[in-house]
Design a protein around this motif. Structure first.
Motif, short mmCIF file in Angstrom:
data_model
loop_
_atom_site.label_atom_id
_atom_site.label_comp_id
_atom_site.label_asym_id
_atom_site.label_seq_id
_atom_site.Cartn_x
_atom_site.Cartn_y
_atom_site.Cartn_z
N LEU A 82 0.85 -1.19 0.00
CA LEU A 82 0.00 0.00 0.00
C LEU A 82 0.89 1.24 0.00
N PRO A 83 0.82 2.08 -1.04
CA PRO A 83 1.67 3.28 -1.07
C PRO A 83 1.35 4.22 0.09
N LEU A 84 2.39 4.77 0.69
CA LEU A 84 2.23 5.72 1.78
C LEU A 84 2.67 7.11 1.34
N SER A 85 2.07 8.13 1.93
CA SER A 85 2.51 9.50 1.68
C SER A 85 3.90 9.70 2.29
N ALA A 86 4.56 10.77 1.90
CA ALA A 86 5.89 11.05 2.45
C ALA A 86 5.82 11.26 3.96
N ARG A 87 4.75 11.91 4.42
CA ARG A 87 4.60 12.14 5.87
C ARG A 87 4.42 10.82 6.60
N ALA A 88 3.56 9.94 6.06
CA ALA A 88 3.32 8.65 6.71
C ALA A 88 4.59 7.81 6.74
N ALA A 89 5.32 7.79 5.63
CA ALA A 89 6.56 7.02 5.57
C ALA A 89 7.58 7.57 6.55
N GLY A 90 7.62 8.89 6.70
CA GLY A 90 8.56 9.49 7.63
C GLY A 90 8.27 9.11 9.07
#
Length: 380
Positions: A330-338
């Motif tokens: 599931l692709p995550l936003s940059a904020r979520a991945a951070g």
């Protein structure tokens, strides 16, 4: 039964977006665009006869992370449940459409333009400008001012005549902090869920402390709150000082709920990405919270600050565990991945910031120690 694969669910939702778009605009040239990474609903850009739009659809009324962990069964079951959910008058997107009209109507707040709604799919126009998060990063010295502007603007709008009645007909309680906390960490399933984060033992202690501190919850709130007032859900148009709001979760709740979500998500953003001037931004958050408390009658300040700290900690736990249990496909936003990449620091923050809940009843101390733990997380 195997949970559905992310690619299959996203493809299904994309088909539903195209079907709804062709129903709303028959004969139009509909071109699908990129999918926006999300852990909750399916969001996709598209153009209709050259007009840029966003399409949003909720799959079975649960988050994408829960769905992909098997909460609604395998793909065949998900397809069947989704077909029924899309035509339900109480679907999440049907209620969000009502709420966008409420924001633009009786609340008289700036809001994203509703372009259409059909078959469980919500279509809105893009909002050009800087989000609150982006503006604070660009102008950290205005943190207190900007937070105060947004919170006051929303509170004033939601207090206007006709708003409460409209919200009663279509509340979105799913996005509330307390309700989400209760659903995620309830009973045996809550412990199983926490173990899937990779930090189960520490987070189980955090949950226990939060439950004890909130053994007697506050009286049911009668104030209408935005419910999902994240920093990215308020956008400032170029040349216009008043924000535009999107993704509402209007419901009745404690008046501090919107402030709590803003504080939680801003501090998580600082920990995840270490933008320039983090010390200035954190100081602005602290100044905003203290000024907000001082404006209250003396007899309300302690309860307000107590609920603020508890909701900030609950929301931080809620969203971090969602990110940690998201399937790899599931692709995550940059904020979520951070946040996920720095999860160990967030876990330590939650562990250390909830420890004082057992040691003292003074919410002012809770708040000071929370900020101290945030600073420690930022220093690592």
């Amino acid at each position: 039964m195997m949970p559905p694969a992310a690619a299959d669910v996203l493809a299904m939702a994309g088909e539903q977006v195209l079907t709804a778009a062709r129903s709303v605009w028959p004969g139009a040239d509909v071109l699908p665009g990129p999918v926006t990474p999300s852990v909750t609903s399916y969001v996709q850009r598209l153009t209709v006869d050259g007009r840029d739009l966003y399409a949003k659809v909720s799959v079975c009324g649960v988050s994408l992370v829960s769905l992909l962990r098997g909460a609604c069964g395998g793909l065949a079951t998900v397809r069947a449940r989704q077909a029924a959910y899309l035509v339900s008058p109480g679907s999440l997107m049907a209620r969000e459409a009502v709420q966008l009209r409420t924001l633009a109507g009786p609340a008289r707040l700036g809001t994203v333009a509703l372009a259409g709604y059909d078959r469980g799919v919500l279509f809105t126009e893009p909002v050009p400008g800087l989000t609150l998060a982006d503006l604070i990063e660009a102008e950290p010295g205005r943190t207190r001012e900007l937070l105060d502007l947004v919170v006051r603007d929303v509170a004033k709008g939601l207090a206007r005549a006709g708003v409460a009645e409209a919200v009663e007909s279509a509340p979105i309680r799913e996005r509330g902090i307390s309700g989400t906390f209760a659903r995620k960490f309830n009973g045996l399933s809550g412990g199983v869920y926490l173990r899937q984060t990779g930090h189960g033992e520490a987070l189980d202690t955090v949950v226990t402390r939060l439950r004890r501190a909130r053994r007697i919850p506050p009286a049911p709130g009668r104030t209408v709150v935005f419910g999902d007032l994240k920093p990215e859900h308020a956008t400032f148009l170029m040349g216009d000082g008043r924000p535009v709001y999107l993704d509402p979760g209007l419901m009745r709740g404690h008046a501090v709920a919107d402030t709590a979500k803003l504080v939680s998500r801003l501090t998580l953003g600082l920990i995840a990405h270490h933008p320039a001037a983090t010390v200035v931004v954190l100081g602005g958050i602290d100044s905003f919270v203290r000024a907000s408390a001082r404006r209250l009658p003396a007899e309300e300040r302690t309860g307000w600050l107590r609920e603020l700290v508890l909701l900030v900690l609950m929301d931080t736990l809620n969203i971090m565990t969602t990110y940690l249990t998201a399937p790899a496909d599931l692709p995550l936003s940059a904020r979520a991945a951070g946040v996920r990449d720095r999860a160990r620091h967030v876990v330590d923050l939650l562990d250390h910031a909830t420890a004082p809940l057992d040691a003292t009843e003074d919410p002012a101390t809770w708040w000071r120690l929370y900020l101290t733990r945030v600073r420690e997380a930022l220093a690592t």
